[in-house]
Scaffold this active site. Structure first.
Site, PDB file in Angstrom:
ATOM      1  N   TYR A   1      -6.294  -6.994  -0.205  1.00 22.45           N
ATOM      2  CA  TYR A   1      -5.315  -6.437   0.739  1.00 22.45           C
ATOM      3  C   TYR A   1      -4.334  -7.534   1.167  1.00 22.45           C
ATOM      4  CZ  TYR A   1      -3.428  -4.628   5.163  1.00 22.45           C
ATOM      5  OH  TYR A   1      -2.582  -4.234   6.181  1.00 22.45           O
TER       6      TYR A   1
ATOM      7  N   LYS B   1      -0.170  -7.720   0.750  1.00 20.68           N
ATOM      8  CA  LYS B   1       0.759  -7.920   1.866  1.00 20.68           C
ATOM      9  C   LYS B   1       1.589  -9.185   1.667  1.00 20.68           C
ATOM     10  CE  LYS B   1       0.117  -4.152   3.870  1.00 20.68           C
ATOM     11  NZ  LYS B   1       1.181  -3.238   4.301  1.00 20.68           N
TER      12      LYS B   1
ATOM     13  N   ASP C   1       3.164  11.115  -2.089  1.00 19.47           N
ATOM     14  CA  ASP C   1       2.249  10.027  -2.451  1.00 19.47           C
ATOM     15  C   ASP C   1       3.137   8.893  -2.949  1.00 19.47           C
ATOM     16  OD1 ASP C   1       0.572   8.211  -3.630  1.00 19.47           O
ATOM     17  OD2 ASP C   1      -0.472   9.653  -4.913  1.00 19.47           O
TER      18      ASP C   1
HETATM   19  N1  LIG Z   1      -3.386  -1.409  11.578  1.00 20.67           N
HETATM   20  C1  LIG Z   1      -3.336  -2.681  11.262  1.00 20.67           C
HETATM   21  O1  LIG Z   1      -4.172  -3.467  11.683  1.00 20.67           O
HETATM   22  C2  LIG Z   1      -2.221  -3.190  10.391  1.00 20.67           C
HETATM   23  C3  LIG Z   1      -1.903  -4.556  10.451  1.00 20.67           C
HETATM   24  C4  LIG Z   1      -0.876  -5.036   9.655  1.00 20.67           C
HETATM   25  C5  LIG Z   1      -0.195  -4.172   8.820  1.00 20.67           C
HETATM   26  N2  LIG Z   1      -0.511  -2.849   8.782  1.00 20.67           N
HETATM   27  C6  LIG Z   1       0.245  -1.984   7.892  1.00 20.67           C
HETATM   28  O2  LIG Z   1       0.871  -0.957   8.627  1.00 20.67           O
HETATM   29  C7  LIG Z   1       1.132   0.137   7.750  1.00 20.67           C
HETATM   30  C8  LIG Z   1       0.748   1.423   8.438  1.00 20.67           C
HETATM   31  O3  LIG Z   1      -0.655   1.480   8.597  1.00 20.67           O
HETATM   32  P1  LIG Z   1      -1.370   1.952   9.942  1.00 20.67           P
HETATM   33  O4  LIG Z   1      -2.022   0.761  10.504  1.00 20.67           O
HETATM   34  O5  LIG Z   1      -0.428   2.732  10.764  1.00 20.67           O
HETATM   35  O6  LIG Z   1      -2.547   2.854   9.337  1.00 20.67           O
HETATM   36  P2  LIG Z   1      -2.790   4.427   9.289  1.00 20.67           P
HETATM   37  O7  LIG Z   1      -3.929   4.579   8.348  1.00 20.67           O
HETATM   38  O8  LIG Z   1      -2.893   4.964  10.669  1.00 20.67           O
HETATM   39  O9  LIG Z   1      -1.444   4.998   8.650  1.00 20.67           O
HETATM   40  C9  LIG Z   1      -1.167   4.971   7.280  1.00 20.67           C
HETATM   41  C10 LIG Z   1      -0.492   6.268   6.885  1.00 20.67           C
HETATM   42  O10 LIG Z   1      -0.140   6.153   5.494  1.00 20.67           O
HETATM   43  C11 LIG Z   1      -0.505   7.360   4.857  1.00 20.67           C
HETATM   44  N3  LIG Z   1      -0.754   7.093   3.438  1.00 20.67           N
HETATM   45  C12 LIG Z   1      -1.841   6.515   2.875  1.00 20.67           C
HETATM   46  N4  LIG Z   1      -1.707   6.487   1.543  1.00 20.67           N
HETATM   47  C13 LIG Z   1      -0.497   7.045   1.268  1.00 20.67           C
HETATM   48  C14 LIG Z   1       0.197   7.312   0.067  1.00 20.67           C
HETATM   49  N5  LIG Z   1      -0.321   7.005  -1.137  1.00 20.67           N
HETATM   50  N6  LIG Z   1       1.419   7.886   0.150  1.00 20.67           N
HETATM   51  C15 LIG Z   1       1.946   8.222   1.351  1.00 20.67           C
HETATM   52  N7  LIG Z   1       1.325   8.018   2.513  1.00 20.67           N
HETATM   53  C16 LIG Z   1       0.103   7.428   2.457  1.00 20.67           C
HETATM   54  C17 LIG Z   1      -1.737   7.855   5.580  1.00 20.67           C
HETATM   55  O11 LIG Z   1      -1.936   9.242   5.374  1.00 20.67           O
HETATM   56  C18 LIG Z   1      -1.413   7.488   7.021  1.00 20.67           C
HETATM   57  O12 LIG Z   1      -0.723   8.542   7.693  1.00 20.67           O
HETATM   58  C19 LIG Z   1       0.354  -0.151   6.467  1.00 20.67           C
HETATM   59  O13 LIG Z   1       1.243  -0.632   5.482  1.00 20.67           O
HETATM   60  C20 LIG Z   1      -0.604  -1.240   6.884  1.00 20.67           C
HETATM   61  O14 LIG Z   1      -0.984  -2.062   5.805  1.00 20.67           O
HETATM   62  C21 LIG Z   1      -1.515  -2.344   9.564  1.00 20.67           C
END
Ligand SMILES: NC(=O)c1ccc[n+]([C@@H]2O[C@H](COP(=O)([O-])OP(=O)(O)OC[C@H]3O[C@@H](n4cnc5c(N)ncnc54)[C@H](O)[C@@H]3O)[C@@H](O)[C@H]2O)c1
Length: 250
Positions: A153, A157, A60
């Protein structure tokens, strides 16, 4: 010869989405990868897909002991950590800013931002001792060109985008490079929450229309950028805020 041959990489949140894509490409390019996720089942699945080059950890990122544990493991087993990707993150549902309660605000900042403070404390001294390292943070286009309904959020970021540049100038003399990737929306675990709408073709089309290249971001897009930034080809690149966004932030 892979671009990350024999490197030790920790990728947080790599049990799914962008992090999974990064962990898999890093392993293909020769790195040993720590798949660190709060969801151990998901981390185990990704590590099993990768094979012997990967190890799954339940981490975590908002818990300092968890972060220290995984970094200490690398120290004991490999004597170093070459690459850290601070990717784990969450969003609140797309909704009016005053409807997001305080507990959710704190979760967002603890998981998205404070985690990088903890990780910095754990790895920067080690990277200094070993003569350098690479940190790749996953920020967002949300921190450059915010959408309504995602205010807190977006703020988290924006903090990641800025702290990455600040870390870069401070750590450059130690040969520690810090860059931030800013993805546009992608169809990952947080997709429906970020839209705040059901995942229908019509709702997808509304958001796609805001991306000049006409599609969502894929894990392979982010993995390719994260590979370049971690590789020796990017040796002189630090403090870059790199949108991977099909033109969204123009
Ligand atoms: N998907 C989008 O539209 C998008 C756009 C811009 C940025 N992001 C960023 O990309 C990154 C990855 O997100 P994603 O889109 O792959 O989403 P996702 O939800 O598929 O993946 C996030 C992962 O982080 C894990 N996670 C959540 N809380 C956690 C914690 N406290 N400790 C450890 N692991 C934890 C989850 O279990 C999951 O496997 C994030 O930082 C997100 O903000 C996503």
């Amino acid at each position: 010869m892979g671009q990350l041959e024999n490197k030790i990489a920790v990728v947080t949140g790599s049990g799914s989405g962008f992090g999974e894509g990064i962990a898999k490409l890093y392993a293909e390019e020769g790195a040993r990868v720590i798949v660190a996720d709060i969801n151990l089942e998901a981390a185990n699945r990704v590590a099993a897909d990768i094979g012997s080059a990967a190890r799954a950890f339940k981490v975590d990122v908002s818990n300092r002991n968890d972060i220290n544990h995984v970094v200490n493991h690398c120290k004991d087993e490999f004597g170093r950590v070459d690459i850290v990707v601070n990717n784990a993150g969450i969003t609140h549902k797309n909704q009016p800013m005053l409807d997001v309660d305080e507990a959710m605000f704190e979760r967002i900042f603890n998981i998205n931002v404070k985690s990088i403070y903890y990780m910095a404390h754990a790895v920067v001294p080690l990277m200094r001792d070993q003569g350098g390292g690479v940190i790749v943070n996953i920020g967002s286009t949300a921190g450059i060109r915010p959408r309504p309904g995602l205010t807190w959020y977006n703020a988290s970021k924006g903090a990641i985008n800025l702290l990455s540049k600040s870390m870069a100038v401070e750590l450059a003399p130690d040969k520690i490079r810090v860059n931030v990737i800013c993805p546009v929306m992608g169809v990952t675990g947080m997709f429906e929450l970020a839209m705040g709408l059901p995942d229908t073709p019509e709702n997808r089309a509304r958001f796609i229309s805001s991306i000049p290249s006409g599609r969502f971001c894929q894990p392979s897009d982010i993995a390719a950028a994260a590979l370049f930034l971690a590789s020796d080809a990017a040796e002189f690149i630090t403090g870059v805020e790199l949108p991977v966004d099909g033109g969204r932030t123009i």
